[in-house]
Design an enzyme around this catalytic site. Structure first.
Site, PDB file in Angstrom:
ATOM      1  N   HIS A  56       0.849  -1.202   0.000  1.00 17.67           N
ATOM      2  CA  HIS A  56       0.000   0.000   0.000  1.00 17.67           C
ATOM      3  C   HIS A  56       0.876   1.240   0.000  1.00 17.67           C
ATOM      4  O   HIS A  56       2.093   1.161   0.138  1.00 17.67           O
ATOM      5  CB  HIS A  56      -0.992  -0.017   1.170  1.00 17.67           C
ATOM      6  CG  HIS A  56      -0.381   0.095   2.538  1.00 17.67           C
ATOM      7  ND1 HIS A  56       0.463  -0.863   3.063  1.00 17.67           N
ATOM      8  CD2 HIS A  56      -0.492   1.050   3.501  1.00 17.67           C
ATOM      9  CE1 HIS A  56       0.819  -0.506   4.288  1.00 17.67           C
ATOM     10  NE2 HIS A  56       0.262   0.655   4.570  1.00 17.67           N
ATOM     11  N   HIS A  58       1.369   3.962   1.898  1.00 15.15           N
ATOM     12  CA  HIS A  58       1.902   4.732   3.027  1.00 15.15           C
ATOM     13  C   HIS A  58       3.429   4.839   2.952  1.00 15.15           C
ATOM     14  O   HIS A  58       4.117   3.882   2.602  1.00 15.15           O
ATOM     15  CB  HIS A  58       1.480   4.112   4.366  1.00 15.15           C
ATOM     16  CG  HIS A  58       0.040   4.382   4.689  1.00 15.15           C
ATOM     17  ND1 HIS A  58      -0.669   3.646   5.600  1.00 15.15           N
ATOM     18  CD2 HIS A  58      -0.822   5.329   4.218  1.00 15.15           C
ATOM     19  CE1 HIS A  58      -1.912   4.111   5.683  1.00 15.15           C
ATOM     20  NE2 HIS A  58      -2.023   5.134   4.851  1.00 15.15           N
ATOM     21  N   ASP A  60       5.776   4.849   5.094  1.00 14.68           N
ATOM     22  CA  ASP A  60       6.623   3.914   5.861  1.00 14.68           C
ATOM     23  C   ASP A  60       6.663   2.522   5.209  1.00 14.68           C
ATOM     24  O   ASP A  60       7.261   1.594   5.763  1.00 14.68           O
ATOM     25  CB  ASP A  60       6.196   3.835   7.334  1.00 14.68           C
ATOM     26  CG  ASP A  60       4.796   3.292   7.532  1.00 14.68           C
ATOM     27  OD1 ASP A  60       3.938   3.512   6.657  1.00 14.68           O
ATOM     28  OD2 ASP A  60       4.545   2.645   8.566  1.00 14.68           O
ATOM     29  N   HIS A  61       6.056   2.393   4.037  1.00 15.84           N
ATOM     30  CA  HIS A  61       6.167   1.153   3.250  1.00 15.84           C
ATOM     31  C   HIS A  61       6.788   1.403   1.881  1.00 15.84           C
ATOM     32  O   HIS A  61       7.078   0.460   1.149  1.00 15.84           O
ATOM     33  CB  HIS A  61       4.792   0.496   3.088  1.00 15.84           C
ATOM     34  CG  HIS A  61       4.233  -0.008   4.390  1.00 15.84           C
ATOM     35  ND1 HIS A  61       4.192  -1.347   4.715  1.00 15.84           N
ATOM     36  CD2 HIS A  61       3.759   0.668   5.471  1.00 15.84           C
ATOM     37  CE1 HIS A  61       3.684  -1.472   5.941  1.00 15.84           C
ATOM     38  NE2 HIS A  61       3.423  -0.269   6.417  1.00 15.84           N
ATOM     39  N   HIS A 114      -7.501  -0.662   5.524  1.00 16.23           N
ATOM     40  CA  HIS A 114      -6.462   0.229   6.064  1.00 16.23           C
ATOM     41  C   HIS A 114      -6.242   1.368   5.064  1.00 16.23           C
ATOM     42  O   HIS A 114      -6.315   2.543   5.410  1.00 16.23           O
ATOM     43  CB  HIS A 114      -5.190  -0.579   6.294  1.00 16.23           C
ATOM     44  CG  HIS A 114      -4.014   0.227   6.750  1.00 16.23           C
ATOM     45  ND1 HIS A 114      -3.951   0.832   7.972  1.00 16.23           N
ATOM     46  CD2 HIS A 114      -2.834   0.521   6.124  1.00 16.23           C
ATOM     47  CE1 HIS A 114      -2.790   1.480   8.093  1.00 16.23           C
ATOM     48  NE2 HIS A 114      -2.105   1.299   6.989  1.00 16.23           N
ATOM     49  N   ASP A 133      -0.268  -3.857   6.240  1.00 14.48           N
ATOM     50  CA  ASP A 133      -0.921  -3.315   7.436  1.00 14.48           C
ATOM     51  C   ASP A 133      -2.392  -3.730   7.523  1.00 14.48           C
ATOM     52  O   ASP A 133      -3.206  -3.028   8.111  1.00 14.48           O
ATOM     53  CB  ASP A 133      -0.813  -1.784   7.462  1.00 14.48           C
ATOM     54  CG  ASP A 133       0.591  -1.314   7.787  1.00 14.48           C
ATOM     55  OD1 ASP A 133       1.465  -2.154   8.052  1.00 14.48           O
ATOM     56  OD2 ASP A 133       0.809  -0.083   7.759  1.00 14.48           O
ATOM     57  N   HIS A 171       4.347  -4.478  10.841  1.00 13.80           N
ATOM     58  CA  HIS A 171       4.820  -3.820  12.072  1.00 13.80           C
ATOM     59  C   HIS A 171       4.960  -4.814  13.225  1.00 13.80           C
ATOM     60  O   HIS A 171       4.222  -5.798  13.308  1.00 13.80           O
ATOM     61  CB  HIS A 171       3.847  -2.716  12.519  1.00 13.80           C
ATOM     62  CG  HIS A 171       3.806  -1.539  11.604  1.00 13.80           C
ATOM     63  ND1 HIS A 171       4.643  -0.461  11.744  1.00 13.80           N
ATOM     64  CD2 HIS A 171       3.041  -1.275  10.520  1.00 13.80           C
ATOM     65  CE1 HIS A 171       4.388   0.430  10.794  1.00 13.80           C
ATOM     66  NE2 HIS A 171       3.408  -0.041  10.032  1.00 13.80           N
TER      67      HIS A 171
HETATM   68 ZN   LIG Z   1      -0.022   1.719   6.492  1.00 11.27          ZN
END
Ligand SMILES: [Zn+2]
Length: 255
Positions: A56, A58, A60-61, A114, A133, A171
């Protein structure tokens, strides 16, 4: 030859993971939270990065994609519905599509909730699934862009995978997730067993994943919203499962 995986921490609490096909030498990173730990893992294993499979959009990915692409010229595979928000995409995928990493064949499962276009990557012959996530060990992602009903349907698709499927998530949240799950199912024996196991791993500074789908089915309250005991515990007996899920998720947001 069976697929190999390498798991490591990125950023604060993100997991990075590499999927390696010994037959062809191909190696995929599942998401790219940041380049440096991925480079370090590749060097340590002597593997060459050929693909990045993005779950996805985001940051942080996806924050490491541009640097890794520049160095390795790897293929970037990303969810069709989120391709505009992800850099350097070469190939888009959606529900039912196949993706190859060398000789390994993955299957795309749409898991929105998400984010609106989130996908998971399942490798059935390897009994592996990479869920980003959507699902965490004893938890699930926040429902940010989708609806609780959509997220519940996504979790049901993942729950349908074989019990011995190893689950890799985005995570390290297991300890906090277990503290929360115990507020709803304080007597769940599978949950209490998982608590002991996670405490041992955390004390040894080891990652608490991968977990097995069968363990998650028994211990993860977010996968158990259609269990009468969970519905009763949150004061919603006889209510549709997605509404029970929505209540559990809302409680976790405030926990
Ligand atoms: Zn995420």
């Amino acid at each position: 030859m069976a697929a190999q995986t390498e798991l490591f921490l990125c950023l604060k609490d993100n997991f990075g993971v590499l999927l390696h096909d010994p037959a062809s030498g191909a190696t995929a990173a599942i998401d790219a939270p940041e380049a440096a730990p991925i480079e370090a893992a590749l060097r340590a294993k002597g593997w060459r990065l050929t693909d990045i499979l993005v779950t996805h959009h985001h940051h942080d990915h996806t924050g490491g994609i541009e640097e890794l692409k520049e160095r390795h010229r790897c293929r970037i595979v990303a969810p069709e519905a989120e391709a505009d928000g992800i850099p350097e995409v070469d190939e888009t995928v959606r529900e039912g599509d196949r993706v190859r990493v060398g000789s390994l064949e993955g299957r795309i499962i749409d898991t929105p909730g998400h984010t609106a276009g989130h996908v998971s990557y399942s490798f059935p012959s390897e009994k592996l699934v990479f869920v980003g996530d959507t699902l965490f060990s004893i938890g699930c992602g926040r429902v940010i862009e989708g609806t609780p009903e959509m997220m519940w349907q996504s979790l049901l698709k993942l729950r349908a995978l074989a019990d011995d499927t190893r689950l890799y998530c985005g995570h390290e949240y297991s300890e906090a997730n277990i503290r929360f799950a115990k507020t709803i199912e304080p007597q769940n024996a599978a949950l209490l067993a998982r608590e002991k196991q996670v405490a041992r791993l955390a004390a040894a500074r080891q990652p608490t994943i991968p977990s097995l789908m069968g363990e998650e089915k028994a211990a993860n309250v977010f996968l158990r919203a259609d269990d009468a005991a969970v519905a009763k515990s949150v004061g919603l007996p006889g209510t549709p499962a997605w509404q029970v899920f929505a209540e559990v998720r809302a409680r976790k947001n405030k926990f």
